[in-house]
Design a protein around this motif. Structure first.
Motif, short mmCIF file in Angstrom:
data_model
loop_
_atom_site.label_atom_id
_atom_site.label_comp_id
_atom_site.label_asym_id
_atom_site.label_seq_id
_atom_site.Cartn_x
_atom_site.Cartn_y
_atom_site.Cartn_z
N LEU A 140 -77.37 29.05 101.50
CA LEU A 140 -76.63 30.23 101.90
C LEU A 140 -75.40 29.89 102.74
N CYS A 141 -75.55 28.97 103.68
CA CYS A 141 -74.44 28.68 104.60
C CYS A 141 -73.92 27.25 104.50
N GLY A 142 -74.65 26.38 103.82
CA GLY A 142 -74.21 25.00 103.68
C GLY A 142 -74.62 24.08 104.82
N SER A 143 -75.34 24.60 105.81
CA SER A 143 -75.83 23.75 106.90
C SER A 143 -76.74 22.67 106.34
N THR A 144 -76.69 21.47 106.96
CA THR A 144 -77.58 20.39 106.57
C THR A 144 -78.19 19.73 107.80
N VAL A 145 -79.41 19.24 107.61
CA VAL A 145 -80.09 18.42 108.61
C VAL A 145 -80.75 17.27 107.87
N THR A 146 -80.47 16.06 108.33
CA THR A 146 -81.13 14.87 107.80
C THR A 146 -82.01 14.33 108.90
N VAL A 147 -83.28 14.09 108.56
CA VAL A 147 -84.25 13.58 109.52
C VAL A 147 -84.75 12.22 109.05
N ASP A 148 -84.75 11.26 109.96
CA ASP A 148 -85.37 9.95 109.76
C ASP A 148 -86.50 9.86 110.77
N LEU A 149 -87.64 9.35 110.33
CA LEU A 149 -88.72 9.19 111.30
C LEU A 149 -89.67 8.07 110.91
N ASP A 150 -90.40 7.63 111.91
CA ASP A 150 -91.50 6.68 111.75
C ASP A 150 -92.75 7.37 112.25
N VAL A 151 -93.88 6.98 111.66
CA VAL A 151 -95.18 7.52 112.07
C VAL A 151 -96.10 6.35 112.38
N GLU A 166 -76.04 26.14 124.89
CA GLU A 166 -76.46 24.99 125.69
C GLU A 166 -77.33 24.04 124.85
N LEU A 167 -78.28 24.61 124.12
CA LEU A 167 -79.13 23.80 123.24
C LEU A 167 -78.30 23.12 122.16
N ALA A 168 -77.40 23.87 121.54
CA ALA A 168 -76.58 23.33 120.46
C ALA A 168 -75.72 22.15 120.93
N ALA A 169 -75.37 22.16 122.20
CA ALA A 169 -74.52 21.10 122.74
C ALA A 169 -75.31 19.88 123.22
N SER A 170 -76.64 19.97 123.15
CA SER A 170 -77.44 18.87 123.70
C SER A 170 -78.57 18.46 122.77
N ILE A 171 -78.24 18.22 121.51
CA ILE A 171 -79.25 17.84 120.52
C ILE A 171 -79.68 16.39 120.80
N PRO A 172 -80.98 16.18 121.03
CA PRO A 172 -81.46 14.82 121.26
C PRO A 172 -81.67 14.07 119.94
N HIS A 173 -81.69 12.77 120.03
CA HIS A 173 -81.99 11.89 118.89
C HIS A 173 -80.98 12.04 117.76
N LEU A 174 -79.71 12.25 118.10
CA LEU A 174 -78.68 12.35 117.07
C LEU A 174 -78.44 10.99 116.45
N GLY A 175 -78.20 10.97 115.16
CA GLY A 175 -77.88 9.73 114.45
C GLY A 175 -78.90 9.46 113.38
N ARG A 176 -78.99 8.19 113.03
CA ARG A 176 -79.90 7.76 111.97
C ARG A 176 -80.69 6.56 112.47
N LEU A 177 -81.87 6.35 111.90
CA LEU A 177 -82.70 5.19 112.23
C LEU A 177 -82.46 4.08 111.21
N ASP A 178 -82.58 2.85 111.66
CA ASP A 178 -82.60 1.71 110.75
C ASP A 178 -84.00 1.62 110.16
N ALA A 179 -84.08 1.55 108.84
CA ALA A 179 -85.35 1.35 108.12
C ALA A 179 -86.46 2.31 108.54
N PRO A 180 -86.23 3.62 108.44
CA PRO A 180 -87.28 4.57 108.80
C PRO A 180 -88.39 4.58 107.76
N HIS A 181 -89.56 5.03 108.17
CA HIS A 181 -90.67 5.21 107.23
C HIS A 181 -90.33 6.29 106.21
N ALA A 182 -89.55 7.30 106.63
CA ALA A 182 -89.17 8.39 105.74
C ALA A 182 -87.82 8.96 106.18
#
Length: 145
Positions: free
Chosen positions: A40-51, A16-32
């Protein structure tokens, strides 16, 4: 991994959690922006955020991971807006201790990680579960939080 182990690990709550990930996508011009990969498995996560004022004000994530990594990213995404670097670091450390040392799940504001307690016994999945926190923490460091 036996069929019973798989059923235990991939519970309805994790799926259920895996099917409902919030904030999917990318931000325009993030701070970071940080991309983390589990070798080991090749999984990736890219995070964009502003502070702003020391707290996460905008957040987006691109998640290419197993169901456990997706579930973890869902929980991070649900709770990260308004969090400080210290809160993210504490929750990340608590999650690692939960997986490796049998510690308690992360506390508020990062509730819900008790769903991933069954993953303790599957060390080959730990890196994927940690990706969202690791990427978020590094992005917070880049943003100067």
């Amino acid at each position: 991994m036996s069929d019973a182990d798989l059923v235990s690990l991939y519970s309805g709550r994790i799926l259920e959690l895996a099917a409902s990930i919030p904030h999917l996508g990318r931000l325009d011009a993030p701070h970071a922006s940080v991309k983390k990969r589990s070798p080991l498995c090749g999984s990736t996560v890219t995070v964009d955020l502003d502070v702003n004022d020391g707290k996460v004000s905008r957040f987006a994530q691109d998640v290419k991971a197993c169901a456990l990594g997706q579930a973890s990213a869902a929980l991070v995404g649900t709770n990260v807006i308004g969090a400080t670097r210290a809160q993210v670091q504490t929750a990340r450390d608590q999650l690692l201790a939960m997986l490796k040392d049998g510690g308690a799940p992360p506390t508020a504001p990062f509730d819900g990680f008790d769903a991933l307690v069954p993953a303790r016994d599957f060390k080959n999945r730990h890196a994927s579960i940690m990706l969202a926190f690791d990427a978020t923490l590094e992005a917070l460091e880049q943003a100067g939080a």
